[in-house]
Design a protein around this motif. Structure first.
Motif, short mmCIF file in Angstrom:
data_model
loop_
_atom_site.label_atom_id
_atom_site.label_comp_id
_atom_site.label_asym_id
_atom_site.label_seq_id
_atom_site.Cartn_x
_atom_site.Cartn_y
_atom_site.Cartn_z
N MET A 1 -25.63 -26.59 -50.40
CA MET A 1 -24.77 -27.17 -51.43
C MET A 1 -24.50 -26.16 -52.52
SD MET A 1 -25.49 -30.35 -54.05
CE MET A 1 -26.66 -29.37 -55.01
N HIS A 2 -23.25 -25.91 -52.78
CA HIS A 2 -22.85 -25.04 -53.88
C HIS A 2 -22.52 -25.90 -55.08
CE1 HIS A 2 -21.26 -21.57 -55.94
NE2 HIS A 2 -20.09 -22.15 -56.10
N ILE A 3 -23.17 -25.69 -56.20
CA ILE A 3 -22.99 -26.51 -57.39
C ILE A 3 -21.71 -26.08 -58.12
CG2 ILE A 3 -24.00 -27.21 -59.59
CD1 ILE A 3 -26.75 -26.52 -58.25
N THR A 4 -20.85 -27.03 -58.38
CA THR A 4 -19.57 -26.74 -59.02
C THR A 4 -19.42 -27.57 -60.29
OG1 THR A 4 -18.45 -28.44 -57.70
CG2 THR A 4 -18.49 -26.19 -56.82
N ALA A 5 -18.44 -27.19 -61.10
CA ALA A 5 -18.23 -27.83 -62.41
C ALA A 5 -17.81 -29.28 -62.30
CB ALA A 5 -17.19 -27.04 -63.20
N ASP A 6 -17.13 -29.65 -61.21
CA ASP A 6 -16.60 -31.00 -61.10
C ASP A 6 -17.58 -31.98 -60.46
OD1 ASP A 6 -16.49 -29.82 -58.64
OD2 ASP A 6 -14.53 -30.65 -58.09
N MET A 7 -18.75 -31.53 -60.07
CA MET A 7 -19.76 -32.43 -59.51
C MET A 7 -20.38 -33.25 -60.62
SD MET A 7 -21.69 -29.94 -56.77
CE MET A 7 -22.80 -31.25 -56.26
N LYS A 8 -20.79 -34.47 -60.32
CA LYS A 8 -21.52 -35.26 -61.30
C LYS A 8 -22.91 -34.67 -61.48
CE LYS A 8 -19.10 -39.62 -60.51
NZ LYS A 8 -19.22 -41.05 -60.13
N MET A 9 -23.32 -34.56 -62.75
CA MET A 9 -24.61 -33.94 -63.03
C MET A 9 -25.76 -34.71 -62.37
SD MET A 9 -26.19 -31.41 -64.54
CE MET A 9 -25.42 -30.75 -66.03
N VAL A 10 -25.67 -36.03 -62.34
CA VAL A 10 -26.74 -36.81 -61.74
C VAL A 10 -26.85 -36.52 -60.24
CG1 VAL A 10 -25.30 -38.85 -61.27
CG2 VAL A 10 -27.78 -39.12 -61.60
N ASP A 11 -25.73 -36.26 -59.59
CA ASP A 11 -25.76 -35.92 -58.16
C ASP A 11 -26.42 -34.57 -57.93
OD1 ASP A 11 -24.49 -38.29 -57.55
OD2 ASP A 11 -22.48 -37.40 -57.48
N VAL A 12 -26.17 -33.64 -58.83
CA VAL A 12 -26.79 -32.31 -58.73
C VAL A 12 -28.31 -32.43 -58.78
CG1 VAL A 12 -27.09 -30.09 -59.92
CG2 VAL A 12 -24.81 -31.09 -59.70
N ILE A 13 -28.83 -33.20 -59.74
CA ILE A 13 -30.28 -33.34 -59.90
C ILE A 13 -30.89 -34.11 -58.74
CG2 ILE A 13 -32.11 -34.20 -61.41
CD1 ILE A 13 -30.47 -31.84 -62.51
N GLN A 14 -30.18 -35.14 -58.25
CA GLN A 14 -30.72 -35.91 -57.14
C GLN A 14 -30.79 -35.10 -55.85
OE1 GLN A 14 -28.69 -39.65 -56.70
NE2 GLN A 14 -29.52 -40.50 -58.59
N LYS A 15 -29.88 -34.17 -55.68
CA LYS A 15 -29.90 -33.34 -54.47
C LYS A 15 -30.97 -32.26 -54.54
CE LYS A 15 -25.08 -34.08 -53.12
NZ LYS A 15 -25.41 -34.75 -51.84
N ASP A 16 -31.32 -31.84 -55.77
CA ASP A 16 -32.36 -30.82 -55.93
C ASP A 16 -33.10 -31.08 -57.24
OD1 ASP A 16 -33.99 -28.63 -56.11
OD2 ASP A 16 -32.43 -27.15 -55.74
#
Length: 246
Positions: free
Chosen positions: A1-16
């Motif tokens: 998963m490449h973290i991008t600006a338009d991703m929801k922050m909560v999704d970023v934390i839940q994935k890692d």
């Protein structure tokens, strides 16, 4: 998963979940709601590019590129590292010590290995604390002063630019490999220490030491691969200016 600006922050934390440390060390509070990474960074006055580079570097080791960090002020890196230090000294390490003490209370009083483990870890705490005190008392102030001198050079001010008695070369001579000590601690736990009745407590201790070791390796990568080469480049730049001034 490449973290991008338009991703929801909560999704970023839940994935890692490990990226929660990055969020905390950039002083970003929880309570993201449905905000994207860009919206959270903007609301907290955190540079979006800096957040993305840190998050992607720690999420995917193959992504870690030194050149991606060269555009950011060196002071941002130092602030991040200082916040990590506080996390280690005030929370992570005391929690591991607390778990060792609790295990000591549960095992056979004649089991000397637990006491040896606790003494070993306390010696590690002293070594680690000394390491951090050296960085925050000597290394980081030196880097910040050097950065200010380089900034003045670019502004055409070349007065009082002596480099002082410290250098990155000297730091590397004094730099202790604190990750190796944690590795030794893990080996002692896995090879020699009999678990107490509550095996979950024992396993939690091992997991926490593994997580701390992984976090410290990321921390060391940021110092060794990004910060220190950057400082060496600044030292060389200042040395060139001083030679031309003579």
């Amino acid at each position: 998963m490449h973290i991008t600006a338009d991703m929801k922050m909560v999704d970023v934390i839940q994935k890692d979940i490990q990226l929660l440390a990055v969020v905390q060390r950039l002083n970003i509070p929880l309570g993201f709601r449905e905000k994207t990474v860009e919206e959270v960074c903007t609301s907290q006055d955190v540079d979006l590019s800096f957040f993305l580079q840190l998050s992607n570097a720690f999420h995917d080791k193959d992504y870690f590129k030194v050149e991606y960090f060269n555009e950011f002020p060196v002071e941002w890196l130092i602030s991040y590292l200082k916040n990590a230090h506080r996390c280690y000294l005030e929370y992570r390490i005391p929690e591991i010590e607390r778990q060792i003490i609790n295990i000591e209370k549960e095992v056979d009083p004649n089991e000397k290995n637990v006491a040896l483990l606790l003494n070993f870890f306390r010696e590690y705490i002293k070594e680690f604390t000394t390491h951090i005190e050296m960085e925050e008392g000597n290394v980081f102030p030196y880097i910040e002063a050097l950065s200010q001198k380089i900034r003045r050079i670019k502004e055409g001010q070349i007065d009082d630019l002596t480099n002082g008695p410290y250098s990155m070369e000297r730091y590397h001579e004094d730099h202790n490999n604190i990750e190796e000590t944690l590795y030794d601690l893990k080996n002692i736990l896995l090879k020699y220490l009999p678990p107490p009745i509550d095996n979950c407590q024992y396993n939690n201790l091992i997991f926490d030491i593994f997580r701390l070791e992984s976090d410290l390796m990321d921390h060391a990568d940021l110092e060794e691969k990004v910060l220190f080469p950057r400082v060496k480049k600044m030292e060389d730049e200042l040395e060139t200016v001083l030679k031309n001034k003579k």
